[in-house]
Design an enzyme around this catalytic site. Structure first.
Site, mmCIF file in Angstrom:
data_model
loop_
_atom_site.group_PDB
_atom_site.id
_atom_site.type_symbol
_atom_site.label_atom_id
_atom_site.label_comp_id
_atom_site.label_asym_id
_atom_site.label_seq_id
_atom_site.Cartn_x
_atom_site.Cartn_y
_atom_site.Cartn_z
ATOM 1 N N TYR A 53 0.823 -1.225 0.000
ATOM 2 C CA TYR A 53 0.000 0.000 0.000
ATOM 3 C C TYR A 53 0.853 1.270 0.000
ATOM 4 C CZ TYR A 53 -3.740 -3.221 1.458
ATOM 5 O OH TYR A 53 -4.630 -4.262 1.543
ATOM 6 N N ILE A 228 -12.898 -4.583 7.848
ATOM 7 C CA ILE A 228 -11.891 -3.511 7.789
ATOM 8 C C ILE A 228 -12.276 -2.480 6.730
ATOM 9 C CG2 ILE A 228 -9.917 -4.718 8.794
ATOM 10 C CD1 ILE A 228 -9.064 -5.556 5.960
ATOM 11 N N SER A 231 -12.066 4.311 4.406
ATOM 12 C CA SER A 231 -12.608 5.582 3.950
ATOM 13 C C SER A 231 -11.576 6.666 4.216
ATOM 14 C CB SER A 231 -13.915 5.919 4.667
ATOM 15 O OG SER A 231 -14.344 7.206 4.258
ATOM 16 N N ARG A 236 -17.663 9.497 7.003
ATOM 17 C CA ARG A 236 -17.804 8.044 6.797
ATOM 18 C C ARG A 236 -16.924 7.272 7.765
ATOM 19 N NH1 ARG A 236 -17.356 7.655 0.243
ATOM 20 N NH2 ARG A 236 -19.563 7.873 -0.245
ATOM 21 N N ASN A 240 -18.766 4.636 10.060
ATOM 22 C CA ASN A 240 -18.427 3.210 9.951
ATOM 23 C C ASN A 240 -17.987 2.620 11.289
ATOM 24 O OD1 ASN A 240 -19.013 3.417 7.220
ATOM 25 N ND2 ASN A 240 -16.873 3.555 6.572
HETATM 26 N N1 LIG Z 1 -5.835 -8.680 1.413
HETATM 27 C C1 LIG Z 1 -6.187 -8.156 0.263
HETATM 28 O O1 LIG Z 1 -5.875 -8.672 -0.816
HETATM 29 C C2 LIG Z 1 -7.025 -6.917 0.270
HETATM 30 C C3 LIG Z 1 -7.646 -6.487 -0.918
HETATM 31 C C4 LIG Z 1 -8.446 -5.353 -0.869
HETATM 32 C C5 LIG Z 1 -8.597 -4.673 0.321
HETATM 33 N N2 LIG Z 1 -7.949 -5.072 1.453
HETATM 34 C C6 LIG Z 1 -8.080 -4.319 2.745
HETATM 35 O O2 LIG Z 1 -9.455 -4.139 3.024
HETATM 36 C C7 LIG Z 1 -9.733 -2.760 3.152
HETATM 37 C C8 LIG Z 1 -11.159 -2.451 2.714
HETATM 38 O O3 LIG Z 1 -11.381 -2.825 1.381
HETATM 39 P P1 LIG Z 1 -11.442 -1.774 0.161
HETATM 40 O O4 LIG Z 1 -10.640 -0.581 0.471
HETATM 41 O O5 LIG Z 1 -11.115 -2.571 -1.059
HETATM 42 O O6 LIG Z 1 -12.971 -1.426 0.032
HETATM 43 P P2 LIG Z 1 -14.215 -0.991 0.962
HETATM 44 O O7 LIG Z 1 -13.777 -0.694 2.346
HETATM 45 O O8 LIG Z 1 -15.265 -2.006 0.717
HETATM 46 O O9 LIG Z 1 -14.694 0.311 0.228
HETATM 47 C C9 LIG Z 1 -13.980 1.499 0.218
HETATM 48 C C10 LIG Z 1 -14.788 2.463 -0.656
HETATM 49 O O10 LIG Z 1 -16.068 2.670 -0.065
HETATM 50 C C11 LIG Z 1 -16.253 4.040 0.203
HETATM 51 N N3 LIG Z 1 -16.969 4.144 1.485
HETATM 52 C C12 LIG Z 1 -16.455 4.086 2.742
HETATM 53 N N4 LIG Z 1 -17.409 4.192 3.674
HETATM 54 C C13 LIG Z 1 -18.585 4.319 3.008
HETATM 55 C C14 LIG Z 1 -19.920 4.468 3.431
HETATM 56 N N5 LIG Z 1 -20.236 4.517 4.730
HETATM 57 N N6 LIG Z 1 -20.881 4.587 2.475
HETATM 58 C C15 LIG Z 1 -20.556 4.540 1.172
HETATM 59 N N7 LIG Z 1 -19.295 4.383 0.696
HETATM 60 C C16 LIG Z 1 -18.311 4.283 1.617
HETATM 61 C C17 LIG Z 1 -14.859 4.649 0.257
HETATM 62 O O11 LIG Z 1 -14.901 5.997 -0.135
HETATM 63 P P3 LIG Z 1 -14.014 7.174 0.534
HETATM 64 O O12 LIG Z 1 -12.688 6.599 0.927
HETATM 65 O O13 LIG Z 1 -13.914 8.164 -0.583
HETATM 66 O O14 LIG Z 1 -14.795 7.688 1.698
HETATM 67 C C18 LIG Z 1 -14.130 3.803 -0.780
HETATM 68 O O15 LIG Z 1 -14.395 4.265 -2.094
HETATM 69 C C19 LIG Z 1 -8.641 -2.097 2.304
HETATM 70 O O16 LIG Z 1 -8.514 -0.721 2.539
HETATM 71 C C20 LIG Z 1 -7.470 -2.934 2.698
HETATM 72 O O17 LIG Z 1 -6.972 -2.522 3.978
HETATM 73 C C21 LIG Z 1 -7.188 -6.199 1.449
#
Ligand SMILES: NC(=O)c1ccc[n+]([C@@H]2O[C@H](COP(=O)([O-])OP(=O)(O)OC[C@H]3O[C@@H](n4cnc5c(N)ncnc54)[C@H](OP(=O)(O)O)[C@@H]3O)[C@@H](O)[C@H]2O)c1
Length: 262
Positions: A53, A228, A231, A236, A240
């Site tokens: 990251y 996890i 945002s 948010r 959350n």
């Molecule tokens: N191990 C792996 O391979 C792997 C892969 C992917 C992710 N991850 C981990 O998992 C974490 C979470 O997954 P992710 O980042 O892919 O996706 P996520 O948490 O499902 O979604 C993040 C997106 O949702 C938006 N969001 C946040 N809160 C919201 C709400 N209350 N209402 C509407 N939209 C909202 C965020 O926007 P804003 O930021 O603009 O507010 C961002 O665009 C990652 O950050 C990472 O730490 C791990």
């Protein structure tokens, strides 16, 4: 405010992982630093980062500047599979960037491309744990068969498997396979995998006077699955984390489960 009452799961070695964590993928630079600081202020006590990251320095700086004690924040980072063979060097770089002596959880980010490396990498993870560089070690994006291969070779189960998870991906059997092996399921991308305007989620959200996003996170916690959400938006980030004032009843849980393939 005291956050010591947030629910946790227990990992081997009696390590407690808060079920709610803060995702930091694509939260880099000053934006990432501010997001982590806001998250700690909002009550998150678990931060998920990764070598890949490119934000470990900002995550570490935010944790230090939050004024919290190191032992009160659970930190996860991850080994990129292309670092196979350089595991020790990689965790030492992570610790330097984060500015800490140990992480709470170190994960193999993806299974190595060369399946012959599966067991050697796992042995290196265990060695790092035994050297006190990580309190617990686990994997991410592993199949149950791959987890079984690790257990068979070393008699040590990964503490966690971090995989893509959300109501639409709900799979009762896969969850049970983790539980049966003593592996805590940690879900990622809770929102990206979810249609937040789904009528089942909006109905349940309305009944509790919360948002569909909060319902999705609460659903993870009520299944004892780590969530996890990421945002970089202060409102948010706070919303959350504001999921401890309600819980879902059995019928609501079943209705959300039914969005998946169980
Ligand atoms: N191990 C792996 O391979 C792997 C892969 C992917 C992710 N991850 C981990 O998992 C974490 C979470 O997954 P992710 O980042 O892919 O996706 P996520 O948490 O499902 O979604 C993040 C997106 O949702 C938006 N969001 C946040 N809160 C919201 C709400 N209350 N209402 C509407 N939209 C909202 C965020 O926007 P804003 O930021 O603009 O507010 C961002 O665009 C990652 O950050 C990472 O730490 C791990």
């Amino acid at each position: 405010m005291d956050h010591s009452d947030h629910p946790t799961a227990v990992l081997p070695g009696d390590v407690r992982i808060p079920l709610l964590g803060f995702g930091t993928w694509q939260a880099t630079g000053e934006e990432g630093y501010k997001a982590v600081l806001a998250a700690l202020d909002a009550g998150y006590r678990h931060i998920d980062t990764a070598t890949m990251y490119g934000n470990e320095e900002e995550v570490g700086r935010a944790i230090r500047e939050s004024g919290l004690r190191r032992e009160d924040v659970f930190i996860t980072t991850k080994l990129p599979p292309e670092r196979v063979g350089r595991e020790r060097e990689t965790i030492e770089e992570s610790l330097r960037a984060l500015g800490v002596d140990y992480v709470d959880l170190w994960l193999v980010h993806w299974p190595p491309n060369d399946s012959g490396a599966l067991i050697p990498v796992w042995r290196e993870m265990l060695a790092a744990r035994d050297a006190n560089l990580a309190r617990a070690v686990g994997v991410s994006n592993y199949s149950t068969a791959q987890i079984d291969a690790l257990i068979q070779a070393t008699e040590e189960n990964p503490a966690v498997n971090q995989i893509k998870w959300g109501p639409r991906l709900y799979d009762r059997q896969r969850h049970a396979e983790h539980r049966d092996r003593g592996v805590v399921l940690e879900g990622y991308s809770p929102f990206k995998t979810t249609d937040l305007s789904d009528p089942v989620l909006t109905r349940i959200a309305g009944a509790h006077n919360v948002s569909p996003a909060q319902v999705v996170l609460r659903w993870h916690l009520d299944h004892e699955i780590v969530a996890i959400p990421k945002s970089v938006t202060p409102e948010r980030i706070r919303a959350n984390a504001d999921i401890f004032g309600f819980s879902l009843n059995a019928e609501e849980m079943r209705d959300i489960d039914a969005l998946g393939n169980s």
